[in-house]
Design a protein around this motif. Structure first.
Motif, PDB file in Angstrom:
ATOM      1  N   LEU A   1       0.623   0.455   5.945  1.00  0.00           N
ATOM      2  CA  LEU A   1       0.047  -0.427   4.929  1.00  0.00           C
ATOM      3  C   LEU A   1       1.129  -1.012   4.039  1.00  0.00           C
ATOM      4  O   LEU A   1       1.082  -2.196   3.670  1.00  0.00           O
ATOM      5  CB  LEU A   1      -0.969   0.345   4.084  1.00  0.00           C
ATOM      6  N   PHE A   2       2.135  -0.187   3.703  1.00  0.00           N
ATOM      7  CA  PHE A   2       3.221  -0.673   2.858  1.00  0.00           C
ATOM      8  C   PHE A   2       4.063  -1.712   3.590  1.00  0.00           C
ATOM      9  O   PHE A   2       4.387  -2.773   3.037  1.00  0.00           O
ATOM     10  CB  PHE A   2       4.099   0.500   2.422  1.00  0.00           C
ATOM     11  N   LEU A   3       4.407  -1.436   4.816  1.00  0.00           N
ATOM     12  CA  LEU A   3       5.282  -2.345   5.570  1.00  0.00           C
ATOM     13  C   LEU A   3       4.613  -3.676   5.862  1.00  0.00           C
ATOM     14  O   LEU A   3       5.282  -4.710   5.949  1.00  0.00           O
ATOM     15  CB  LEU A   3       5.724  -1.678   6.876  1.00  0.00           C
ATOM     16  N   GLN A   4       3.280  -3.661   6.033  1.00  0.00           N
ATOM     17  CA  GLN A   4       2.564  -4.899   6.340  1.00  0.00           C
ATOM     18  C   GLN A   4       2.282  -5.743   5.098  1.00  0.00           C
ATOM     19  O   GLN A   4       1.942  -6.922   5.221  1.00  0.00           O
ATOM     20  CB  GLN A   4       1.247  -4.576   7.048  1.00  0.00           C
ATOM     21  N   ALA A   5       2.421  -5.151   3.926  1.00  0.00           N
ATOM     22  CA  ALA A   5       2.114  -5.882   2.692  1.00  0.00           C
ATOM     23  C   ALA A   5       3.179  -6.940   2.413  1.00  0.00           C
ATOM     24  O   ALA A   5       4.328  -6.829   2.877  1.00  0.00           O
ATOM     25  CB  ALA A   5       2.022  -4.903   1.524  1.00  0.00           C
ATOM     26  N   ASP A   6       2.797  -7.975   1.650  1.00  0.00           N
ATOM     27  CA  ASP A   6       3.784  -8.988   1.298  1.00  0.00           C
ATOM     28  C   ASP A   6       4.640  -8.472   0.133  1.00  0.00           C
ATOM     29  O   ASP A   6       4.416  -7.389  -0.399  1.00  0.00           O
ATOM     30  CB  ASP A   6       3.119 -10.325   0.969  1.00  0.00           C
ATOM     31  N   ILE A   7       5.628  -9.222  -0.276  1.00  0.00           N
ATOM     32  CA  ILE A   7       6.622  -8.753  -1.223  1.00  0.00           C
ATOM     33  C   ILE A   7       6.023  -8.402  -2.582  1.00  0.00           C
ATOM     34  O   ILE A   7       6.431  -7.433  -3.232  1.00  0.00           O
ATOM     35  CB  ILE A   7       7.754  -9.811  -1.387  1.00  0.00           C
TER      36      ILE A   7
END
Length: 231
Positions: A18-24
């Motif tokens: 979930l963290f890696l797929q989130a935008d900046i």
């Protein structure tokens, strides 16, 4: 096929995924909330141990004080102890010596100054022990709204993806919604312990302050009787 779908869903719910797929923006929110949570736990552990230790030390110090037969001798032996009760005692005794060194003693003024000196010492000790507790209150109040900001941003991104792909499929919507809700979860993860710990630690400080106040009142009464016996 069902096993593949279950595996995909489990992968989607993985916090790291979930963290890696989130935008900046959402990543910044998540990192900020995680750092706030670590900082909160550091304060909780350090202050919990410190307040508990100070309470026990003050209890032992007061017990030894009231058993002492000579206040001056006790002050020489224990006046410099690193204990809140010791500093309250030192403040009261120092003021007593300054106020009674002359032949003429203003009894009412002495009592007032003793009360002020020990009250100031208690306030100073509470200020030192409560240092950084305001951070817990701030995290508890702000973290849910920071997480909510990440949630709103993630949902906006999800709707943007829907519009760009011209599809309302769950496969398109789910990742953005999951990231958004994860930000809210992190906000609560940081806020809930902070609020609980703030209330508990504040309660512990209030108990310690009440104990020091009772000790100061008892010492004040002892010195007041000494003034009366000198009259």
């Amino acid at each position: 096929m069902g096993g593949i779908e279950i595996g995909a869903n489990e992968s989607l719910m993985n916090p790291l995924t979930l963290f890696l797929q989130a935008d900046i923006i959402v990543k910044m929110v998540m990192v900020g909330l995680l750092l706030a949570s670590v900082w909160t736990w550091a304060i909780i552990i350090s202050h919990g141990m410190k307040i508990g230790a100070m309470r026990k030390k003050s209890e032992r110090y007061e017990r030894d004080f009231w058993r002492a037969e000579d206040i001056d001798r006790f002050y020489q032996a224990r006046g410099d102890d690193e204990v809140p009760a010791a500093r309250v005692f030192s403040a009261g005794l120092s003021e007593w010596r300054r106020s009674t060194k002359n032949s003429h003693v203003d009894r009412d003024g002495t009592r007032e100054r003793l009360s002020t000196a020990m009250g100031a010492a208690i306030a100073a000790e509470m200020d030192k022990l409560s240092d950084r507790l305001n951070i817990l209150a701030t995290v508890g109040a702000v973290a849910p709204f920071v997480g909510l900001f990440g949630t709103v941003w993630g949902i906006m991104r999800a709707f943007t993806d829907i519009a760009g792909m011209s599809s309302t499929s769950l496969d398109v919507v789910a990742p953005g919604i999951a990231e958004a809700l994860f930000a809210t979860a992190l906000g609560l993860f940081a806020a809930i312990p902070a609020v609980i710990a703030y209330n508990r630690l504040t309660h512990g400080l209030n108990r310690l302050e009440a104990r020091l106040t009772r000790f100061a009142d008892g010492f004040h009464s002892t010195l007041s009787r000494e003034l009366e016996s000198d009259s």
